[in-house]
Write a protein that holds these residues in place. Structure first.
Motif, mmCIF file in Angstrom:
data_model
loop_
_atom_site.group_PDB
_atom_site.id
_atom_site.type_symbol
_atom_site.label_atom_id
_atom_site.label_comp_id
_atom_site.label_asym_id
_atom_site.label_seq_id
_atom_site.Cartn_x
_atom_site.Cartn_y
_atom_site.Cartn_z
ATOM 1 N N PHE A 229 0.810 -1.213 0.000
ATOM 2 C CA PHE A 229 0.000 0.000 0.000
ATOM 3 C C PHE A 229 0.847 1.269 0.000
ATOM 4 O O PHE A 229 0.395 2.316 -0.472
ATOM 5 C CB PHE A 229 -0.975 -0.011 1.176
ATOM 6 C CG PHE A 229 -2.121 -0.967 0.976
ATOM 7 C CD1 PHE A 229 -3.210 -0.609 0.192
ATOM 8 C CD2 PHE A 229 -2.095 -2.231 1.544
ATOM 9 C CE1 PHE A 229 -4.260 -1.492 -0.012
ATOM 10 C CE2 PHE A 229 -3.146 -3.123 1.350
ATOM 11 C CZ PHE A 229 -4.223 -2.744 0.565
ATOM 12 N N THR A 230 2.072 1.185 0.495
ATOM 13 C CA THR A 230 2.953 2.351 0.409
ATOM 14 C C THR A 230 3.326 2.621 -1.038
ATOM 15 O O THR A 230 3.252 3.763 -1.510
ATOM 16 C CB THR A 230 4.227 2.119 1.247
ATOM 17 O OG1 THR A 230 3.869 1.903 2.611
ATOM 18 C CG2 THR A 230 5.153 3.329 1.144
ATOM 19 N N ALA A 231 3.707 1.561 -1.761
ATOM 20 C CA ALA A 231 4.031 1.715 -3.176
ATOM 21 C C ALA A 231 2.803 2.170 -3.964
ATOM 22 O O ALA A 231 2.901 3.022 -4.856
ATOM 23 C CB ALA A 231 4.558 0.401 -3.740
ATOM 24 N N LEU A 232 1.646 1.610 -3.639
ATOM 25 C CA LEU A 232 0.423 2.001 -4.334
ATOM 26 C C LEU A 232 0.131 3.479 -4.134
ATOM 27 O O LEU A 232 -0.193 4.198 -5.097
ATOM 28 C CB LEU A 232 -0.749 1.156 -3.813
ATOM 29 C CG LEU A 232 -2.130 1.504 -4.375
ATOM 30 C CD1 LEU A 232 -2.172 1.311 -5.884
ATOM 31 C CD2 LEU A 232 -3.202 0.661 -3.683
ATOM 32 N N ALA A 233 0.256 3.965 -2.901
ATOM 33 C CA ALA A 233 -0.004 5.380 -2.627
ATOM 34 C C ALA A 233 0.961 6.273 -3.397
ATOM 35 O O ALA A 233 0.575 7.326 -3.919
ATOM 36 C CB ALA A 233 0.101 5.647 -1.128
ATOM 37 N N GLU A 234 2.213 5.859 -3.482
ATOM 38 C CA GLU A 234 3.200 6.659 -4.218
ATOM 39 C C GLU A 234 2.862 6.703 -5.704
ATOM 40 O O GLU A 234 2.972 7.747 -6.354
ATOM 41 C CB GLU A 234 4.598 6.094 -3.995
ATOM 42 C CG GLU A 234 5.102 6.290 -2.571
ATOM 43 C CD GLU A 234 6.464 5.646 -2.338
ATOM 44 O OE1 GLU A 234 7.085 5.184 -3.325
ATOM 45 O OE2 GLU A 234 6.902 5.606 -1.169
ATOM 46 N N MET A 235 2.439 5.571 -6.272
ATOM 47 C CA MET A 235 2.088 5.558 -7.691
ATOM 48 C C MET A 235 0.820 6.367 -7.954
ATOM 49 O O MET A 235 0.691 7.039 -8.985
ATOM 50 C CB MET A 235 1.939 4.115 -8.177
ATOM 51 C CG MET A 235 3.266 3.366 -8.240
ATOM 52 S SD MET A 235 3.156 1.743 -9.048
ATOM 53 C CE MET A 235 2.220 0.833 -7.834
ATOM 54 N N LEU A 236 -0.115 6.336 -7.012
ATOM 55 C CA LEU A 236 -1.348 7.099 -7.178
ATOM 56 C C LEU A 236 -1.138 8.598 -6.974
ATOM 57 O O LEU A 236 -2.039 9.392 -7.256
ATOM 58 C CB LEU A 236 -2.409 6.593 -6.198
ATOM 59 C CG LEU A 236 -3.044 5.251 -6.562
ATOM 60 C CD1 LEU A 236 -3.893 4.732 -5.404
ATOM 61 C CD2 LEU A 236 -3.880 5.364 -7.828
ATOM 62 N N ALA A 253 3.425 5.744 -20.290
ATOM 63 C CA ALA A 253 3.413 6.943 -19.446
ATOM 64 C C ALA A 253 3.704 6.629 -17.981
ATOM 65 O O ALA A 253 4.154 7.499 -17.241
ATOM 66 C CB ALA A 253 2.066 7.654 -19.573
ATOM 67 N N PHE A 254 3.450 5.403 -17.558
ATOM 68 C CA PHE A 254 3.684 5.004 -16.174
ATOM 69 C C PHE A 254 4.767 3.939 -16.117
ATOM 70 O O PHE A 254 4.966 3.185 -17.065
ATOM 71 C CB PHE A 254 2.401 4.460 -15.537
ATOM 72 C CG PHE A 254 1.401 5.521 -15.209
ATOM 73 C CD1 PHE A 254 1.316 6.045 -13.933
ATOM 74 C CD2 PHE A 254 0.545 6.001 -16.186
ATOM 75 C CE1 PHE A 254 0.393 7.033 -13.627
ATOM 76 C CE2 PHE A 254 -0.382 6.991 -15.900
ATOM 77 C CZ PHE A 254 -0.458 7.503 -14.613
ATOM 78 N N SER A 255 5.448 3.897 -14.978
ATOM 79 C CA SER A 255 6.525 2.938 -14.776
ATOM 80 C C SER A 255 6.168 1.991 -13.627
ATOM 81 O O SER A 255 5.483 2.381 -12.672
ATOM 82 C CB SER A 255 7.822 3.675 -14.442
ATOM 83 O OG SER A 255 8.805 2.782 -13.966
ATOM 84 N N SER A 256 6.655 0.769 -13.723
ATOM 85 C CA SER A 256 6.472 -0.203 -12.632
ATOM 86 C C SER A 256 7.711 -0.300 -11.759
ATOM 87 O O SER A 256 7.834 -1.227 -10.958
ATOM 88 C CB SER A 256 6.129 -1.579 -13.203
ATOM 89 O OG SER A 256 7.175 -2.035 -14.047
ATOM 90 N N SER A 257 8.624 0.655 -11.903
ATOM 91 C CA SER A 257 9.897 0.571 -11.184
ATOM 92 C C SER A 257 9.704 0.549 -9.665
ATOM 93 O O SER A 257 10.510 -0.060 -8.946
ATOM 94 C CB SER A 257 10.806 1.739 -11.572
ATOM 95 O OG SER A 257 10.198 2.979 -11.265
ATOM 96 N N ARG A 258 8.635 1.188 -9.186
ATOM 97 C CA ARG A 258 8.421 1.245 -7.737
ATOM 98 C C ARG A 258 8.177 -0.136 -7.135
ATOM 99 O O ARG A 258 8.430 -0.360 -5.936
ATOM 100 C CB ARG A 258 7.237 2.185 -7.424
ATOM 101 C CG ARG A 258 6.899 2.331 -5.947
ATOM 102 C CD ARG A 258 8.087 2.860 -5.154
ATOM 103 N NE ARG A 258 7.801 2.923 -3.728
ATOM 104 C CZ ARG A 258 7.868 1.888 -2.893
ATOM 105 N NH1 ARG A 258 8.195 0.681 -3.351
ATOM 106 N NH2 ARG A 258 7.608 2.038 -1.609
ATOM 107 N N THR A 270 -0.009 -5.311 -6.630
ATOM 108 C CA THR A 270 0.025 -3.861 -6.458
ATOM 109 C C THR A 270 -0.296 -3.142 -7.768
ATOM 110 O O THR A 270 -1.022 -2.140 -7.780
ATOM 111 C CB THR A 270 1.398 -3.430 -5.916
ATOM 112 O OG1 THR A 270 1.693 -4.160 -4.731
ATOM 113 C CG2 THR A 270 1.416 -1.939 -5.608
ATOM 114 N N LEU A 271 0.216 -3.655 -8.878
ATOM 115 C CA LEU A 271 -0.094 -3.055 -10.174
ATOM 116 C C LEU A 271 -1.571 -3.234 -10.525
ATOM 117 O O LEU A 271 -2.191 -2.343 -11.118
ATOM 118 C CB LEU A 271 0.787 -3.667 -11.259
ATOM 119 C CG LEU A 271 2.277 -3.345 -11.167
ATOM 120 C CD1 LEU A 271 3.050 -4.097 -12.250
ATOM 121 C CD2 LEU A 271 2.530 -1.841 -11.287
#
Length: 368
Positions: A229-236, A253-258, A270-271
């Protein structure tokens, strides 16, 4: 009624969808047969190389027809595969080619940068017309982008026709989850539409790079994982999600690097959550809460995504198939519909769908 065949090769790189409809280009739509034709592993490898090469193209509308390096090979392959798909489809369905009045050919998007008035879909419409012997409408996005529109999404006018024909008397949202996810809001006024965020592309790319698989079949890998959820919040926190519509996205336009260092099930979970949450955030931008969300596109088959949407949405969720529509063939049907509108010189994009200043015709028409 005009009989049209639509071809859609999506940003998920899975293959080519073919569908036939009969329509007047307005409210009357009679869906016909539809089939899908998968790309080979070699095809997908070539298309991935083309996507990478397209990132280096100068965003100059004057050079959008250029096909340097691997892009030339990819365009020839895409055109060949679409011609084969048309031939094989017509044979399998025992359809006389002469009964098809027009073909709607989307091509394969390799780059989409509407802010620079630049979008490229590879696929040779003239060659496809020669190979099939039928009129071909193609290059549907260019005119809108050149006029200052987003050039996407293009299917809302078809979504609107389906919703109105079904007789809904309350607001309905049609969500298509392909490589990129988009929605169409249909109520009393003109349709409102925009890309909500990543669809299947990030999930597919993660599965391919980490497991050599084309996709997360059925959402089973995501179901085995835990959402970070931390990674999700950052991506959102990406600024795109707060932008008002109309708006559109490039596949990359988006990256999955996180989430790249997470265990594969957690990364995919998470993705998948990113796709679900961004769709719901998109619905939050609409004029009012819809009564129903209709899900279409390849994402329909991701049961984890569907479950997450059911938990997050403020309203009911059904798949397009439950309404007698086709979740898998809808985009191909839409491009058949757009081809008929090209024949009739009817607009395909609107201020509320792409941000173009006024309703605009789109697509080039070539007679075999």
């Amino acid at each position: 009624m005009i009989r049209a065949l639509g071809l859609m090769s999506g940003t998920s790189l899975d293959g080519i969808d073919v569908a036939v409809i009969a329509t007047d280009g307005a409210a009357d739509v009679m869906p016909g047969p539809a089939r899908s034709f998968a790309y080979s592993d070699d095809d997908r490898a070539l298309l991935r190389a083309a996507l990478a090469a397209a990132e280096g193209l100068p965003a100059d509308p004057a050079t959008r027809a250029a096909r340097p390096g691997v892009l030339s090979e990819a365009e020839a392959r895409v055109t060949l595969r679409h011609a084969e798909a048309v031939r094989d489809f017509l044979a399998a369905e025992s359809i006389d080619p002469a009964s098809i009045d027009v073909i709607g050919f989307h091509g394969q998007t390799v780059i989409h940068r509407p802010d620079a008035h630049f979008t490229v879909q590879i696929g040779d419409g003239a060659a496809l017309a020669r190979e099939t012997g039928r009129p071909v409408a193609f290059d549907f996005r260019a005119a809108d982008v050149a006029a200052g529109g987003q050039g996407a999404p293009l299917v809302p006018i078809y979504h609107s026709a389906l919703v109105k024909a079904a007789g809904f008397d309350e607001a309905v949202v049609v969500v298509n989850v392909g490589g990129v996810a988009n929605l169409t809001y249909v109520d009393d006024g003109p349709p409102i539409a925009f890309d909500t965020g990543p669809g299947n592309a990030l999930i597919d790319d993660m599965m391919f790079s980490r497991a050599g698989e084309k996709m997360d079949i059925g959402g089973t890998t995501a179901a085995e994982g835990k959402i970070d959820f931390t990674a999700l919040a950052e991506m959102l926190a990406h600024p795109y999600f707060a932008l008002p519509p109309p708006k559109s996205l490039d596949r990359n336009a988006f990256s999955s690097s996180r989430v790249a260092n997470l265990p594969l099930p957690d990364a995919v979970a998470t993705l998948t959550a990113l796709t679900a949450h961004s769709i719901v955030r998109g619905i939050d931008l609409l004029p009012k809460e819809p009564k129903l969300v209709v899900l279409s596109g390849g994402g329909v088959h991701n049961l984890t995504l569907r479950w997450q949407l059911m938990q997050l949405l403020p309203c009911g969720l059904v798949t397009a198939d439950r309404l007698g529509w086709s979740a898998d063939a809808m985009e191909a049907q839409a491009f058949a519909y757009l081809a008929v509108r090209r024949l009739k010189n009817l607009p395909i994009t609107f201020p509320t769908t792409t941000g173009v200043a006024q309703p605009l015709e789109g697509g080039r028409l070539l007679i075999a």
